[in-house]
Design a protein around this motif. Structure first.
Motif, PDB file in Angstrom:
ATOM      1  N   ASN A  25     108.065  68.408 -18.182  1.00 24.84           N
ATOM      2  CA  ASN A  25     106.909  68.515 -19.059  1.00 24.84           C
ATOM      3  C   ASN A  25     105.604  68.416 -18.277  1.00 24.84           C
ATOM      4  N   LEU A  26     104.677  69.268 -18.627  1.00 24.41           N
ATOM      5  CA  LEU A  26     103.337  69.233 -18.038  1.00 24.41           C
ATOM      6  C   LEU A  26     102.345  68.938 -19.154  1.00 24.41           C
ATOM      7  N   GLY A  27     102.377  67.721 -19.631  1.00 27.92           N
ATOM      8  CA  GLY A  27     101.521  67.306 -20.730  1.00 27.92           C
ATOM      9  C   GLY A  27     100.527  66.245 -20.298  1.00 27.92           C
ATOM     10  N   LYS A  28      99.758  65.753 -21.233  1.00 30.95           N
ATOM     11  CA  LYS A  28      98.740  64.735 -20.939  1.00 30.95           C
ATOM     12  C   LYS A  28      99.312  63.495 -20.252  1.00 30.95           C
ATOM     13  N   PRO A  29     100.453  62.946 -20.701  1.00 29.85           N
ATOM     14  CA  PRO A  29     100.968  61.735 -20.057  1.00 29.85           C
ATOM     15  C   PRO A  29     101.358  61.928 -18.587  1.00 29.85           C
ATOM     16  N   GLN A  30     101.589  63.160 -18.164  1.00 32.14           N
ATOM     17  CA  GLN A  30     101.991  63.418 -16.787  1.00 32.14           C
ATOM     18  C   GLN A  30     100.801  63.479 -15.825  1.00 32.14           C
ATOM     19  N   GLY A  31      99.593  63.453 -16.339  1.00 30.79           N
ATOM     20  CA  GLY A  31      98.400  63.393 -15.491  1.00 30.79           C
ATOM     21  C   GLY A  31      98.225  64.615 -14.607  1.00 30.79           C
ATOM     22  N   ILE A  32      98.151  65.779 -15.199  1.00 29.44           N
ATOM     23  CA  ILE A  32      98.044  67.025 -14.448  1.00 29.44           C
ATOM     24  C   ILE A  32      96.799  67.063 -13.553  1.00 29.44           C
TER      25      ILE A  32
END
Length: 71
Positions: A25-32
Motif C-alpha cells: 500500500n502507498l497510502g498516507k500511513p506509509q509516509g510517501i
C-alpha cells in the motif's frame, strides 16, 4: 526491471537479487513524502536501485515525482 519480470521470481530470489524490502500500500500511513526524501538522500550512492511496488491513495505522489524529477 519490469513488473512482469518480477512476477517470475519467488520472494527469496527477489530479496536476494533486488534487496526488495517493501511492496504494498502507498497510502498516507506509509509516509510517501518520507520515502521520496529517503530516495533523494541516496542520490549520490552508486549502484543503488529502488523498486516501488504497490498502489494506494498516495501513489500519485510517487508517479508525479518520477515524472517531474526523472530520478
Amino acid at each position: 526491471i519490469s513488473i512482469n519480470r518480477i512476477n517470475q521470481y519467488d520472494n527469496k530470489k527477489i530479496n536476494q537479487s533486488l534487496k526488495l524490502i517493501y511492496g504494498g500500500n502507498l497510502g498516507k500511513p506509509q509516509g510517501i513524502p518520507y520515502l521520496i526524501n529517503a530516495i533523494k538522500a541516496c542520490s549520490d550512492i552508486n549502484n543503488i536501485e529502488f523498486v516501488i511496488a504497490g498502489n494506494g491513495t498516495e501513489d500519485y505522489l510517487v508517479k508525479e515525482w518520477i515524472k517531474n524529477e526523472n530520478p
